[in-house]
Structure formats: structure tokens, C-alpha cells
Design a protein around this motif. Structure first.
Motif: not given
Length: 105
Positions: A36-52
């Protein structure tokens, strides 16, 4: 993991998202393969923050569709010379005693 390319199927939630974050924290270039593009884009933003890390990319791939898998493989091959680590995290749910598969290629 610096300099390594990691592909995580089902990288948009649960263990897949946690794995995406962990690999990115270790310096890998991580590709989240999501249906899913929508869920993927949300997760991408979520992953970038804590991973740095900004070295995480979303690529769409519906493992229930041969056409989608082929398109994903072509896009991946065009953008990456090698895959160092494959984490097969995406789940499949079968209802009843048989799989309900569709043929599309």
C-alpha cells in the motif's frame, strides 16, 4: 551495515518496520517493499525519525501479483547494483485448506 543494501518486505508495520529502523540506524540503505502506497508513505516517515536516516526508500510490491513482483524487480535492478540482505517479513494469510491464488502472468 554501512554501504549495504537491505530489502525488507512488509516493512510498513510491526517487525518489518522495526527491522527497517534498526537496519537504517546501522547505516544500511533500506528499501521498504510495501503493498500500500498510503501505509508505506506513513511508515517511511515514521521510520526516518527514529532511525535518523534519510537512506530509506519505499518501493511498492504486492506479493500476490506476479505483475507487481516483476515491476518491482525491474525497478530495483535499475536502481541498485546489488542486494546484500533480503528480509522476507511479509505475511500471507490462507483461509481454509487451500490458497486462493490468482494467476496474472
Amino acid at each position: 551495515m554501512v554501504g549495504k543494501t537491505v530489502l525488507v518486505t512488509g516493512g510498513n508495520s510491526g517487525m518489518g518496520l522495526a527491522t527497517t529502523i534498526a537496519m537504517a540506524r546501522r547505516g544500511a540503505a533500506v528499501i521498504m517493499a510495501c503493498r500500500s502506497r498510503t501505509r508505506g508513505e506513513e511508515a517511511l516517515a515514521e521510520a526516518k525519525r527514529p532511525s535518523g536516516s534519510d537512506n530509506i526508500r519505499l518501493m511498492l510490491c504486492d506479493l500476490d501479483s506476479f505483475d507487481s513482483v516483476r515491476a518491482f524487480a525491474e525497478e530495483f535492478a535499475a536502481g541498485y547494483p546489488v542486494l546484500d540482505v533480503l528480509i522476507n517479513n511479509a505475511g500471507v494469510v490462507a483461509v481454509g485448506n487451500s490458497y486462493n491464488c490468482r494467476r496474472n502472468g
